[in-house]
Design a protein around this motif. Structure first.
Motif, PDB file in Angstrom:
ATOM      1  N   ALA A   1     -26.062  18.032 -28.737  1.00 24.83           N
ATOM      2  CA  ALA A   1     -25.550  19.390 -28.911  1.00 24.83           C
ATOM      3  C   ALA A   1     -24.266  19.600 -28.106  1.00 24.83           C
ATOM      4  CB  ALA A   1     -26.609  20.417 -28.511  1.00 24.83           C
ATOM      5  N   VAL A   2     -24.219  19.042 -26.907  1.00 23.91           N
ATOM      6  CA  VAL A   2     -23.007  19.152 -26.075  1.00 23.91           C
ATOM      7  C   VAL A   2     -21.839  18.452 -26.773  1.00 23.91           C
ATOM      8  CG1 VAL A   2     -21.949  18.417 -23.896  1.00 23.91           C
ATOM      9  CG2 VAL A   2     -24.245  19.427 -23.893  1.00 23.91           C
ATOM     10  N   VAL A   3     -22.072  17.258 -27.295  1.00 17.32           N
ATOM     11  CA  VAL A   3     -21.025  16.514 -28.002  1.00 17.32           C
ATOM     12  C   VAL A   3     -20.597  17.277 -29.258  1.00 17.32           C
ATOM     13  CG1 VAL A   3     -20.533  14.374 -29.267  1.00 17.32           C
ATOM     14  CG2 VAL A   3     -21.747  14.290 -27.073  1.00 17.32           C
ATOM     15  N   TYR A   4     -21.571  17.795 -30.002  1.00 25.46           N
ATOM     16  CA  TYR A   4     -21.286  18.555 -31.220  1.00 25.46           C
ATOM     17  C   TYR A   4     -20.431  19.781 -30.885  1.00 25.46           C
ATOM     18  CZ  TYR A   4     -22.089  21.623 -35.229  1.00 25.46           C
ATOM     19  OH  TYR A   4     -21.913  22.471 -36.300  1.00 25.46           O
ATOM     20  N   ALA A   5     -20.809  20.513 -29.834  1.00 22.33           N
ATOM     21  CA  ALA A   5     -20.061  21.709 -29.439  1.00 22.33           C
ATOM     22  C   ALA A   5     -18.625  21.359 -29.060  1.00 22.33           C
ATOM     23  CB  ALA A   5     -20.760  22.411 -28.283  1.00 22.33           C
ATOM     24  N   ALA A   6     -18.436  20.288 -28.309  1.00 27.83           N
ATOM     25  CA  ALA A   6     -17.083  19.877 -27.921  1.00 27.83           C
ATOM     26  C   ALA A   6     -16.261  19.500 -29.151  1.00 27.83           C
ATOM     27  CB  ALA A   6     -17.160  18.708 -26.945  1.00 27.83           C
ATOM     28  N   ARG A   7     -16.881  18.790 -30.076  1.00 27.08           N
ATOM     29  CA  ARG A   7     -16.190  18.348 -31.286  1.00 27.08           C
ATOM     30  C   ARG A   7     -15.814  19.513 -32.204  1.00 27.08           C
ATOM     31  NH1 ARG A   7     -20.108  15.335 -33.648  1.00 27.08           N
ATOM     32  NH2 ARG A   7     -20.466  16.828 -35.299  1.00 27.08           N
ATOM     33  N   THR A   8     -16.642  20.549 -32.223  1.00 23.32           N
ATOM     34  CA  THR A   8     -16.406  21.676 -33.130  1.00 23.32           C
ATOM     35  C   THR A   8     -15.752  22.874 -32.438  1.00 23.32           C
ATOM     36  OG1 THR A   8     -18.666  22.493 -32.774  1.00 23.32           O
ATOM     37  CG2 THR A   8     -18.301  21.030 -34.671  1.00 23.32           C
ATOM     38  N   GLY A   9     -15.453  22.736 -31.149  1.00 20.19           N
ATOM     39  CA  GLY A   9     -14.762  23.799 -30.420  1.00 20.19           C
ATOM     40  C   GLY A   9     -15.640  24.969 -30.008  1.00 20.19           C
ATOM     41  N   LEU A  10     -16.937  24.744 -29.885  1.00 20.67           N
ATOM     42  CA  LEU A  10     -17.855  25.805 -29.470  1.00 20.67           C
ATOM     43  C   LEU A  10     -17.999  25.826 -27.954  1.00 20.67           C
ATOM     44  CD1 LEU A  10     -20.753  25.225 -32.034  1.00 20.67           C
ATOM     45  CD2 LEU A  10     -19.016  27.024 -32.101  1.00 20.67           C
ATOM     46  N   THR A  11     -18.150  27.011 -27.401  1.00 16.19           N
ATOM     47  CA  THR A  11     -18.474  27.169 -25.989  1.00 16.19           C
ATOM     48  C   THR A  11     -19.947  27.542 -25.910  1.00 16.19           C
ATOM     49  OG1 THR A  11     -16.245  27.944 -25.510  1.00 16.19           O
ATOM     50  CG2 THR A  11     -17.954  28.437 -23.874  1.00 16.19           C
ATOM     51  N   LEU A  12     -20.714  26.739 -25.202  1.00 20.49           N
ATOM     52  CA  LEU A  12     -22.154  26.953 -25.126  1.00 20.49           C
ATOM     53  C   LEU A  12     -22.545  27.795 -23.929  1.00 20.49           C
ATOM     54  CD1 LEU A  12     -23.434  23.355 -25.985  1.00 20.49           C
ATOM     55  CD2 LEU A  12     -23.247  25.333 -27.514  1.00 20.49           C
ATOM     56  N   ASP A  13     -23.498  28.674 -24.119  1.00 28.36           N
ATOM     57  CA  ASP A  13     -24.109  29.450 -23.044  1.00 28.36           C
ATOM     58  C   ASP A  13     -24.922  28.475 -22.194  1.00 28.36           C
ATOM     59  OD1 ASP A  13     -25.624  31.074 -21.423  1.00 28.36           O
ATOM     60  OD2 ASP A  13     -26.423  32.312 -23.046  1.00 28.36           O
ATOM     61  N   THR A  14     -24.637  28.418 -20.916  1.00 29.80           N
ATOM     62  CA  THR A  14     -25.320  27.459 -20.044  1.00 29.80           C
ATOM     63  C   THR A  14     -26.632  28.008 -19.461  1.00 29.80           C
ATOM     64  OG1 THR A  14     -23.979  28.182 -18.173  1.00 29.80           O
ATOM     65  CG2 THR A  14     -23.180  26.271 -19.442  1.00 29.80           C
ATOM     66  N   ASP A  15     -27.004  29.229 -19.851  1.00 28.19           N
ATOM     67  CA  ASP A  15     -28.273  29.790 -19.382  1.00 28.19           C
ATOM     68  C   ASP A  15     -29.477  29.183 -20.094  1.00 28.19           C
ATOM     69  OD1 ASP A  15     -26.961  31.452 -17.623  1.00 28.19           O
ATOM     70  OD2 ASP A  15     -27.011  33.200 -18.946  1.00 28.19           O
ATOM     71  N   VAL A  16     -29.235  28.502 -21.205  1.00 23.91           N
ATOM     72  CA  VAL A  16     -30.301  27.868 -21.986  1.00 23.91           C
ATOM     73  C   VAL A  16     -29.887  26.440 -22.297  1.00 23.91           C
ATOM     74  CG1 VAL A  16     -31.174  30.019 -23.012  1.00 23.91           C
ATOM     75  CG2 VAL A  16     -29.345  28.745 -24.162  1.00 23.91           C
ATOM     76  N   PRO A  17     -30.828  25.591 -22.692  1.00 30.98           N
ATOM     77  CA  PRO A  17     -30.451  24.228 -23.075  1.00 30.98           C
ATOM     78  C   PRO A  17     -29.407  24.241 -24.202  1.00 30.98           C
ATOM     79  CG  PRO A  17     -32.827  24.410 -22.843  1.00 30.98           C
ATOM     80  CD  PRO A  17     -32.283  25.808 -22.753  1.00 30.98           C
ATOM     81  N   ALA A  18     -28.606  23.206 -24.246  1.00 31.69           N
ATOM     82  CA  ALA A  18     -27.466  23.157 -25.180  1.00 31.69           C
ATOM     83  C   ALA A  18     -27.879  23.355 -26.632  1.00 31.69           C
ATOM     84  CB  ALA A  18     -26.724  21.837 -25.011  1.00 31.69           C
ATOM     85  N   PHE A  19     -28.948  22.704 -27.081  1.00 28.48           N
ATOM     86  CA  PHE A  19     -29.351  22.861 -28.479  1.00 28.48           C
ATOM     87  C   PHE A  19     -29.783  24.296 -28.763  1.00 28.48           C
ATOM     88  CE2 PHE A  19     -32.199  22.620 -32.141  1.00 28.48           C
ATOM     89  CZ  PHE A  19     -31.398  21.920 -33.035  1.00 28.48           C
ATOM     90  N   VAL A  20     -30.445  24.926 -27.799  1.00 32.92           N
ATOM     91  CA  VAL A  20     -30.874  26.317 -27.949  1.00 32.92           C
ATOM     92  C   VAL A  20     -29.665  27.241 -28.023  1.00 32.92           C
ATOM     93  CG1 VAL A  20     -32.237  28.176 -26.883  1.00 32.92           C
ATOM     94  CG2 VAL A  20     -33.035  25.804 -26.744  1.00 32.92           C
ATOM     95  N   ALA A  21     -28.590  26.890 -27.316  1.00 32.98           N
ATOM     96  CA  ALA A  21     -27.378  27.710 -27.305  1.00 32.98           C
ATOM     97  C   ALA A  21     -26.631  27.681 -28.630  1.00 32.98           C
ATOM     98  CB  ALA A  21     -26.454  27.253 -26.171  1.00 32.98           C
ATOM     99  N   LEU A  22     -26.885  26.680 -29.459  1.00 31.46           N
ATOM    100  CA  LEU A  22     -26.226  26.630 -30.764  1.00 31.46           C
ATOM    101  C   LEU A  22     -26.783  27.711 -31.676  1.00 31.46           C
ATOM    102  CD1 LEU A  22     -26.289  22.783 -31.559  1.00 31.46           C
ATOM    103  CD2 LEU A  22     -24.302  24.149 -30.838  1.00 31.46           C
ATOM    104  N   GLY A  23     -25.914  28.254 -32.531  1.00 28.78           N
ATOM    105  CA  GLY A  23     -26.375  29.168 -33.565  1.00 28.78           C
ATOM    106  C   GLY A  23     -27.145  28.386 -34.625  1.00 28.78           C
ATOM    107  N   TYR A  24     -27.872  29.108 -35.455  1.00 28.30           N
ATOM    108  CA  TYR A  24     -28.722  28.452 -36.448  1.00 28.30           C
ATOM    109  C   TYR A  24     -27.935  27.490 -37.349  1.00 28.30           C
ATOM    110  CZ  TYR A  24     -31.858  27.665 -40.326  1.00 28.30           C
ATOM    111  OH  TYR A  24     -32.628  27.062 -41.291  1.00 28.30           O
TER     112      TYR A  24
END
Length: 195
Positions: A82-105
């Motif tokens: 999820a971290v790699v996916y977010a970096a590749r797609t330009g998403l900023t993840l909320d660090t209060d939850v695990p990275a996969f949980v921070a992704l939208g559906y």
């Protein structure tokens, strides 16, 4: 009603981060509605119960699955993806939850599609995890069917599975193909077993 003797079973304990992550994964496979307004694991893109309320975590943690001891590792791995996916797609993840949980559906779906694609080196892990999440919803394999029905299991209820007859046996008044395919063998016992 007679119940088969169950083999003693064990369910592994997993940490909160792995639980949230695996709930989010299961909810992506069979979505359900949020359990409470601020539920981060459940995306809430569907009404009614999904894999999580169908018992996905109970099934995954069960030693009969064979993946129970690797759940913490799978959760860690999908979060790394999820971290790699977010970096590749330009998403900023909320660090209060695990990275996969921070992704939208939609991003969760996109990542799972990548992980389960033909040729992905970890495909077998993610397909197996997905199948168990689906199994929790569509068969309640981790709990006795009577108990699941009594509790209003969302998958069994959605499929129209009804309680057994008074003698504990399930019978179908209408044949699935609209006609009876074969006559009952004359030596069949009252319990439905061949003589």
């Amino acid at each position: 009603m007679h119940r088969a003797r169950r083999i003693p079973e064990r369910r592994v304990d997993i940490g909160e981060e792995a639980t949230l992550t695996l709930e989010a994964y299961a909810d992506t496979i069979v979505p359900g509605e949020k359990r409470w307004p601020d539920d981060r694991a459940i995306a809430g893109v569907s009404t009614g119960g999904g894999a999580v309320t169908g018992g996905a975590l109970d099934l995954l943690r069960w030693d009969a699955t064979g993946i129970h001891d690797g759940l913490e590792d799978l959760a860690k791995l999908v979060n790394e993806h999820a971290v790699v996916y977010a970096a590749r797609t330009g998403l900023t993840l909320d660090t209060d939850v695990p990275a996969f949980v921070a992704l939208g559906y939609d991003d969760r779906v996109a990542l799972i599609v990548e992980l389960t694609a033909i040729g992905h080196p970890e495909k077998d892990f993610w397909v197996l995890l997905s199948l168990f999440c689906n199994m929790a919803f569509d068969s309640a394999a981790h709990v006795h069917t009577d108990d699941a029905l009594a509790a209003g299991h969302p998958g069994l209820t959605a499929m129209g599975i009804t309680a057994p007859d008074a003698d504990g046996l399930w019978r179908f008044q209408e044949a699935g193909y609209g006609r009876q395919l074969a006559a009952l063998h004359p030596d069949t016992t009252l319990s439905g077993s061949p003589a």
